[in-house]
Scaffold this motif. Structure first.
Motif, PDB file in Angstrom:
ATOM      1  N   LYS A 152       0.501  -0.616  -0.023  1.00  0.00           N
ATOM      2  CA  LYS A 152       0.423   0.047   0.197  1.00  0.00           C
ATOM      3  C   LYS A 152       0.631   1.234  -0.404  1.00  0.00           C
ATOM      4  CE  LYS A 152      -3.488   2.928   0.381  1.00  0.00           C
ATOM      5  NZ  LYS A 152      -4.461   3.171  -0.315  1.00  0.00           N
ATOM      6  N   GLN A 153       0.464   2.123  -0.458  1.00  0.00           N
ATOM      7  CA  GLN A 153       2.061   2.934  -0.839  1.00  0.00           C
ATOM      8  C   GLN A 153       1.511   4.095   0.451  1.00  0.00           C
ATOM      9  OE1 GLN A 153       1.401   4.863  -4.913  1.00  0.00           O
ATOM     10  NE2 GLN A 153       2.949   6.454  -5.149  1.00  0.00           N
ATOM     11  N   VAL A 154       2.281   4.628   0.276  1.00  0.00           N
ATOM     12  CA  VAL A 154       2.195   5.897   1.629  1.00  0.00           C
ATOM     13  C   VAL A 154       3.452   6.726   1.090  1.00  0.00           C
ATOM     14  CG1 VAL A 154       1.921   4.052   3.373  1.00  0.00           C
ATOM     15  CG2 VAL A 154       4.230   4.989   3.599  1.00  0.00           C
ATOM     16  N   TYR A 155       2.895   7.789   1.785  1.00  0.00           N
ATOM     17  CA  TYR A 155       3.857   9.417   1.506  1.00  0.00           C
ATOM     18  C   TYR A 155       4.582   9.970   2.856  1.00  0.00           C
ATOM     19  CZ  TYR A 155       1.052   8.468  -2.350  1.00  0.00           C
ATOM     20  OH  TYR A 155       0.428   8.428  -3.255  1.00  0.00           O
ATOM     21  N   ALA A 160       9.184   9.351   7.507  1.00  0.00           N
ATOM     22  CA  ALA A 160       8.688   9.615   8.819  1.00  0.00           C
ATOM     23  C   ALA A 160       8.165   8.040   9.100  1.00  0.00           C
ATOM     24  CB  ALA A 160       8.666  10.067   9.146  1.00  0.00           C
ATOM     25  N   LYS A 161       7.433   7.725   7.866  1.00  0.00           N
ATOM     26  CA  LYS A 161       6.657   6.327   8.292  1.00  0.00           C
ATOM     27  C   LYS A 161       6.956   5.085   8.536  1.00  0.00           C
ATOM     28  CE  LYS A 161       2.541   6.565   6.742  1.00  0.00           C
ATOM     29  NZ  LYS A 161       1.260   7.527   7.854  1.00  0.00           N
ATOM     30  N   GLN A 162       6.660   4.390   9.869  1.00  0.00           N
ATOM     31  CA  GLN A 162       7.319   3.150  10.115  1.00  0.00           C
ATOM     32  C   GLN A 162       6.992   2.163   9.396  1.00  0.00           C
ATOM     33  OE1 GLN A 162       5.773   4.056  14.749  1.00  0.00           O
ATOM     34  NE2 GLN A 162       7.928   4.006  15.120  1.00  0.00           N
ATOM     35  N   GLY A 163       7.759   1.046   8.860  1.00  0.00           N
ATOM     36  CA  GLY A 163       8.375   0.212   8.101  1.00  0.00           C
ATOM     37  C   GLY A 163       7.878   0.283   6.610  1.00  0.00           C
ATOM     38  N   ALA A 164       7.213   1.238   5.605  1.00  0.00           N
ATOM     39  CA  ALA A 164       7.385   1.898   4.652  1.00  0.00           C
ATOM     40  C   ALA A 164       8.923   1.237   4.023  1.00  0.00           C
ATOM     41  CB  ALA A 164       6.782   3.335   4.343  1.00  0.00           C
ATOM     42  N   GLU A 165       9.270   1.214   3.046  1.00  0.00           N
ATOM     43  CA  GLU A 165      10.425   0.719   2.062  1.00  0.00           C
ATOM     44  C   GLU A 165       9.940   1.138   0.624  1.00  0.00           C
ATOM     45  OE1 GLU A 165      13.454  -1.682   3.187  1.00  0.00           O
ATOM     46  OE2 GLU A 165      13.406  -1.009   5.376  1.00  0.00           O
ATOM     47  N   HIS A 166      10.975   1.008  -0.402  1.00  0.00           N
ATOM     48  CA  HIS A 166      10.640   0.652  -1.707  1.00  0.00           C
ATOM     49  C   HIS A 166      10.334  -1.240  -1.816  1.00  0.00           C
ATOM     50  CE1 HIS A 166      11.282   4.702  -1.874  1.00  0.00           C
ATOM     51  NE2 HIS A 166      10.414   5.029  -2.549  1.00  0.00           N
ATOM     52  N   GLY A 167       9.993  -1.525  -2.522  1.00  0.00           N
ATOM     53  CA  GLY A 167      10.037  -2.943  -2.696  1.00  0.00           C
ATOM     54  C   GLY A 167       9.886  -3.243  -4.086  1.00  0.00           C
ATOM     55  N   TYR A 168       9.180  -4.343  -5.164  1.00  0.00           N
ATOM     56  CA  TYR A 168       8.878  -4.901  -5.300  1.00  0.00           C
ATOM     57  C   TYR A 168       8.135  -4.481  -5.994  1.00  0.00           C
ATOM     58  CZ  TYR A 168       4.523  -7.424  -4.476  1.00  0.00           C
ATOM     59  OH  TYR A 168       2.926  -7.064  -4.083  1.00  0.00           O
ATOM     60  N   THR A 169       7.334  -3.891  -5.910  1.00  0.00           N
ATOM     61  CA  THR A 169       6.552  -1.834  -6.271  1.00  0.00           C
ATOM     62  C   THR A 169       7.295  -1.511  -7.357  1.00  0.00           C
ATOM     63  OG1 THR A 169       5.291  -0.971  -4.821  1.00  0.00           O
ATOM     64  CG2 THR A 169       4.615  -2.646  -5.523  1.00  0.00           C
ATOM     65  N   LYS A 170       8.080  -0.904  -6.908  1.00  0.00           N
ATOM     66  CA  LYS A 170       9.163   0.491  -7.221  1.00  0.00           C
ATOM     67  C   LYS A 170       8.197   2.104  -6.391  1.00  0.00           C
ATOM     68  CE  LYS A 170      11.567  -2.447  -9.254  1.00  0.00           C
ATOM     69  NZ  LYS A 170      13.423  -2.837  -8.822  1.00  0.00           N
ATOM     70  N   VAL A 171       7.397   1.694  -5.613  1.00  0.00           N
ATOM     71  CA  VAL A 171       7.471   2.318  -4.577  1.00  0.00           C
ATOM     72  C   VAL A 171       7.699   2.264  -3.292  1.00  0.00           C
ATOM     73  CG1 VAL A 171       5.560   2.879  -6.462  1.00  0.00           C
ATOM     74  CG2 VAL A 171       4.307   1.734  -4.865  1.00  0.00           C
ATOM     75  N   ARG A 202      -0.725  -9.684   8.318  1.00  0.00           N
ATOM     76  CA  ARG A 202       0.863  -9.112   9.327  1.00  0.00           C
ATOM     77  C   ARG A 202       1.953  -8.163   8.282  1.00  0.00           C
ATOM     78  NH1 ARG A 202       4.764 -13.992  10.278  1.00  0.00           N
ATOM     79  NH2 ARG A 202       3.033 -14.357  11.743  1.00  0.00           N
ATOM     80  N   LEU A 203       2.465  -6.963   9.270  1.00  0.00           N
ATOM     81  CA  LEU A 203       2.471  -5.966   8.557  1.00  0.00           C
ATOM     82  C   LEU A 203       4.125  -6.150   8.178  1.00  0.00           C
ATOM     83  CD1 LEU A 203       2.404  -3.264   6.829  1.00  0.00           C
ATOM     84  CD2 LEU A 203       2.600  -2.056   9.513  1.00  0.00           C
ATOM     85  N   ARG A 204       4.841  -6.152   6.959  1.00  0.00           N
ATOM     86  CA  ARG A 204       5.927  -6.701   7.337  1.00  0.00           C
ATOM     87  C   ARG A 204       7.201  -4.800   6.488  1.00  0.00           C
ATOM     88  NH1 ARG A 204       5.307 -10.929   4.321  1.00  0.00           N
ATOM     89  NH2 ARG A 204       4.791 -10.106   2.118  1.00  0.00           N
ATOM     90  N   LYS A 205       8.450  -5.298   6.466  1.00  0.00           N
ATOM     91  CA  LYS A 205       8.776  -3.750   5.844  1.00  0.00           C
ATOM     92  C   LYS A 205       8.520  -3.714   4.382  1.00  0.00           C
ATOM     93  CE  LYS A 205      12.675  -2.917   9.165  1.00  0.00           C
ATOM     94  NZ  LYS A 205      14.337  -2.898   8.776  1.00  0.00           N
ATOM     95  N   GLY A 206       8.638  -3.237   3.848  1.00  0.00           N
ATOM     96  CA  GLY A 206       8.043  -2.763   1.997  1.00  0.00           C
ATOM     97  C   GLY A 206       9.241  -3.509   1.547  1.00  0.00           C
ATOM     98  N   SER A 207       9.908  -4.094   1.957  1.00  0.00           N
ATOM     99  CA  SER A 207      11.059  -4.939   0.829  1.00  0.00           C
ATOM    100  C   SER A 207      10.783  -6.123   1.111  1.00  0.00           C
ATOM    101  CB  SER A 207      12.493  -4.416   1.445  1.00  0.00           C
ATOM    102  OG  SER A 207      12.939  -4.814   2.610  1.00  0.00           O
ATOM    103  N   ALA A 208      10.093  -6.973   2.240  1.00  0.00           N
ATOM    104  CA  ALA A 208       9.827  -8.034   1.966  1.00  0.00           C
ATOM    105  C   ALA A 208       9.330  -8.672   1.248  1.00  0.00           C
ATOM    106  CB  ALA A 208       8.991  -8.381   3.184  1.00  0.00           C
ATOM    107  N   GLY A 209      10.395 -10.457   0.585  1.00  0.00           N
ATOM    108  CA  GLY A 209       9.224 -11.092  -0.408  1.00  0.00           C
ATOM    109  C   GLY A 209       7.931 -11.025  -0.187  1.00  0.00           C
TER     110      GLY A 209
END
Length: 237
Positions: free
Chosen positions: A149-152, A155-166, A189-196
């Motif tokens: 889920k794209q966020v902006y 400082a958003k906790q846990g947000a990273e760039h993953g396979y969606t490139k956002v 479960r919520l994982r980091k954005g870069s998780a598989g």
């Protein structure tokens, strides 16, 4: 009720002290109370040692968040809708947006697991009132998938760039359904954005299976997933 006619924004404000904007929340809150959600939160969610009293009365804060989501909010600031008009007369213990924000930011991974434990117990209790899985004596399908889920905001906790490139929050979810009923969320479960996509899938499926069994499903359990989840661990589970 006031309406803004500014070219920049138009909104309705339920600010009359005798006006109840979300009276429909009453039966939902009563059902949550009958199923023991506040007591489950008190027993299982403990944010000890947090600053500024963020961990105090977690039951009131979780109930406030649940009510706000049922009212259609999608941000912490929007939870102020609970404090408009005569809402305070119909519902007690509602917390301000700043309090709810401090509460959520105090969560660690362990606290999230505590909340998930309470949610699973609540779902099982809810089954006794709503019959969430009719036909579960025959077959229950568990569908697992992940989404970013794209966020902006940096400082958003846990947000990273993953396979969606956002930049986004990467969550994994399992829903249960039968041929007779709409899907019900039974594990998340919520994982980091870069998780598989499949990271942690085996343990999440195990939680989902235990949950539907506790909900009274005695029939065959069929797990469905796309190819990203095809692994020895998932099959073994």
């Amino acid at each position: 009720m006031k309406s803004s006619h500014s070219p920049a924004a138009t909104f309705a404000a339920f600010d009359d002290r005798n006006l109840l904007a979300h009276g429909g929340l009453a039966p939902a809150v009563r059902l949550a109370e009958r199923c023991g959600l506040p007591s489950l939160i008190r027993e299982r969610v403990r944010l000890a040692g947090t600053d500024n009293g963020a961990g105090a009365r977690p039951d009131a804060k979780v109930m406030s968040l649940v009510m706000a989501m049922l009212a259609g909010t999608d941000s912490i600031d929007d939870t102020a809708v609970l404090r408009h008009g005569a809402m305070h007369r119909a519902f007690t213990g509602m917390r301000a947006p700043s309090t709810l924000g401090s509460f959520l930011r105090a969560f660690t991974w362990g606290h999230v697991r505590q909340l998930q434990s309470a949610a699973r117990a609540f779902t099982c209790a809810l089954t006794g009132h709503c019959n969430l899985l009719p036909g579960g004596d025959q077959v229950v399908c568990l569908d697992i998938d992940s989404k970013v889920k794209q966020v902006y905001g940096a400082a958003k906790q846990g947000a990273e760039h993953g396979y969606t490139k956002v930049r986004g929050l990467h969550f994994q979810i399992v829903i249960a359904s039968t041929p007779l009923v709409a899907p019900v969320i039974v594990a998340e479960r919520l994982r980091k954005g870069s998780a598989g996509s499949a990271k942690g899938a085996a343990s999440l499926i195990a939680e989902a299976i235990r949950t539907v069994r506790a909900m009274g499903a005695t029939g065959m359990v069929v797990v469905r997933a796309d190819s990203a989840f095809f692994s020895h661990k998932v099959v073994a589970t």
